[in-house]
Design a protein around this motif. Sequence first.
Motif, PDB file in Angstrom:
ATOM      1  N   ALA A  58       0.822  -1.198   0.000  1.00 54.29           N
ATOM      2  CA  ALA A  58       0.000   0.000   0.000  1.00 54.29           C
ATOM      3  C   ALA A  58       0.859   1.252   0.000  1.00 54.29           C
ATOM      4  O   ALA A  58       1.708   1.434   0.886  1.00 54.29           O
ATOM      5  CB  ALA A  58      -0.929  -0.005   1.210  1.00 54.29           C
ATOM      6  N   GLY A  59       0.646   2.094  -1.008  1.00 58.48           N
ATOM      7  CA  GLY A  59       1.268   3.405  -1.000  1.00 58.48           C
ATOM      8  C   GLY A  59       0.585   4.306   0.009  1.00 58.48           C
ATOM      9  O   GLY A  59      -0.383   3.911   0.681  1.00 58.48           O
ATOM     10  N   GLU A  60       1.022   5.560   0.082  1.00 60.53           N
ATOM     11  CA  GLU A  60       0.523   6.460   1.109  1.00 60.53           C
ATOM     12  C   GLU A  60      -0.983   6.677   1.012  1.00 60.53           C
ATOM     13  O   GLU A  60      -1.698   6.580   2.018  1.00 60.53           O
ATOM     14  CB  GLU A  60       1.253   7.800   1.005  1.00 60.53           C
ATOM     15  CG  GLU A  60       0.855   8.794   2.091  1.00 60.53           C
ATOM     16  CD  GLU A  60       1.654  10.081   2.018  1.00 60.53           C
ATOM     17  OE1 GLU A  60       1.360  10.999   2.808  1.00 60.53           O
ATOM     18  OE2 GLU A  60       2.557  10.171   1.166  1.00 60.53           O
ATOM     19  N   LEU A  61      -1.502   6.943  -0.195  1.00 62.01           N
ATOM     20  CA  LEU A  61      -2.930   7.230  -0.334  1.00 62.01           C
ATOM     21  C   LEU A  61      -3.776   5.989  -0.093  1.00 62.01           C
ATOM     22  O   LEU A  61      -4.790   6.044   0.620  1.00 62.01           O
ATOM     23  CB  LEU A  61      -3.220   7.800  -1.725  1.00 62.01           C
ATOM     24  CG  LEU A  61      -4.671   8.215  -1.992  1.00 62.01           C
ATOM     25  CD1 LEU A  61      -5.135   9.261  -0.975  1.00 62.01           C
ATOM     26  CD2 LEU A  61      -4.824   8.741  -3.410  1.00 62.01           C
ATOM     27  N   LEU A  70       1.400   2.296   6.202  1.00 70.84           N
ATOM     28  CA  LEU A  70       2.132   2.451   4.951  1.00 70.84           C
ATOM     29  C   LEU A  70       2.949   1.192   4.669  1.00 70.84           C
ATOM     30  O   LEU A  70       3.661   0.689   5.537  1.00 70.84           O
ATOM     31  CB  LEU A  70       3.060   3.661   5.047  1.00 70.84           C
ATOM     32  CG  LEU A  70       3.888   3.989   3.801  1.00 70.84           C
ATOM     33  CD1 LEU A  70       2.985   4.371   2.639  1.00 70.84           C
ATOM     34  CD2 LEU A  70       4.875   5.118   4.097  1.00 70.84           C
ATOM     35  N   GLY A  71       2.813   0.675   3.436  1.00 68.77           N
ATOM     36  CA  GLY A  71       3.542  -0.524   3.047  1.00 68.77           C
ATOM     37  C   GLY A  71       2.847  -1.825   3.389  1.00 68.77           C
ATOM     38  O   GLY A  71       3.364  -2.911   3.076  1.00 68.77           O
ATOM     39  N   SER A  72       1.667  -1.742   4.008  1.00 69.38           N
ATOM     40  CA  SER A  72       0.924  -2.970   4.325  1.00 69.38           C
ATOM     41  C   SER A  72       0.556  -3.702   3.040  1.00 69.38           C
ATOM     42  O   SER A  72       0.324  -3.076   2.001  1.00 69.38           O
ATOM     43  CB  SER A  72      -0.358  -2.637   5.090  1.00 69.38           C
ATOM     44  OG  SER A  72      -0.087  -2.059   6.333  1.00 69.38           O
ATOM     45  N   PRO A  73       0.478  -5.024   3.087  1.00 66.33           N
ATOM     46  CA  PRO A  73       0.073  -5.759   1.889  1.00 66.33           C
ATOM     47  C   PRO A  73      -1.396  -5.492   1.551  1.00 66.33           C
ATOM     48  O   PRO A  73      -2.256  -5.486   2.432  1.00 66.33           O
ATOM     49  CB  PRO A  73       0.295  -7.223   2.269  1.00 66.33           C
ATOM     50  CG  PRO A  73       0.249  -7.245   3.758  1.00 66.33           C
ATOM     51  CD  PRO A  73       0.791  -5.929   4.214  1.00 66.33           C
TER      52      PRO A  73
END
Length: 250
Positions: free
Chosen positions: A120-123, A132-135
Amino acid sequence: MNAARKTSPAVALMPSVPMHSQIREIVRRRILDGTYAPHSQMPSEAQMMEAFKVSRITIRQALGDLQKEGLIFKVAGKGSFVAKPKAFQSLSKLQGFGEAMAPAGYETFNQVLSMRRTSAGELVAKRLQLSLGSPVYEIKRLRYLNREPISVDVSYFDVALGERLAQEDLATRDIFLILENDYGMHLTHADVQIEAISADESLSRHLRTAESSPLLRIERLTHADDRPVDFEFLYYRGDAFQYRLRIDRC
């Protein structure tokens, strides 16, 4: 160009329904299913009078309604021509694309372009309330309306839900209906943002438009009860689709 001028056999109309309304719906269906091709010339008023066995004023009432809908246009001294229909969806009701288009007689289907697990990107993380960065799971589809590409939809879900959806028939079914009817989710509302953008090379290739042609970019976050479940970027062809909204003054 003159394919639509082919006359049809006489059509049996129902006396209980206004004649011009029946003729309008018959001609409307022929336009939407491609029997009368975009930009082709319509049969003349005399030909339609003969085919439907009605008066000229009845034909003009039906054609007038179709012109108001934007399905036909008139050229002075030449007659009526089929416009390229611009489909629309109301923003006052939360619906999937196929769900919204079917009652208007449009044919829809989807081509799945890609399905993948990503970070996951920021938005995306912010909208889905993740770190942030979660799958997350990304599903990208090309949507067709009457066999022409109309939009590219890029949707994000948590991994468990996305991988489950990836097993479904996404070519013919709306994700909203799968979530509600198959998974028992209660979709309550969506937050929507709309802006105009220019098509990049990838979008123009998928949508068969010129690069830099105008698109509608819709950002939509759909909730089940109070939990965000589906975050999407929808890229619609500006020449073929519009959103409509009724606003009442209190």
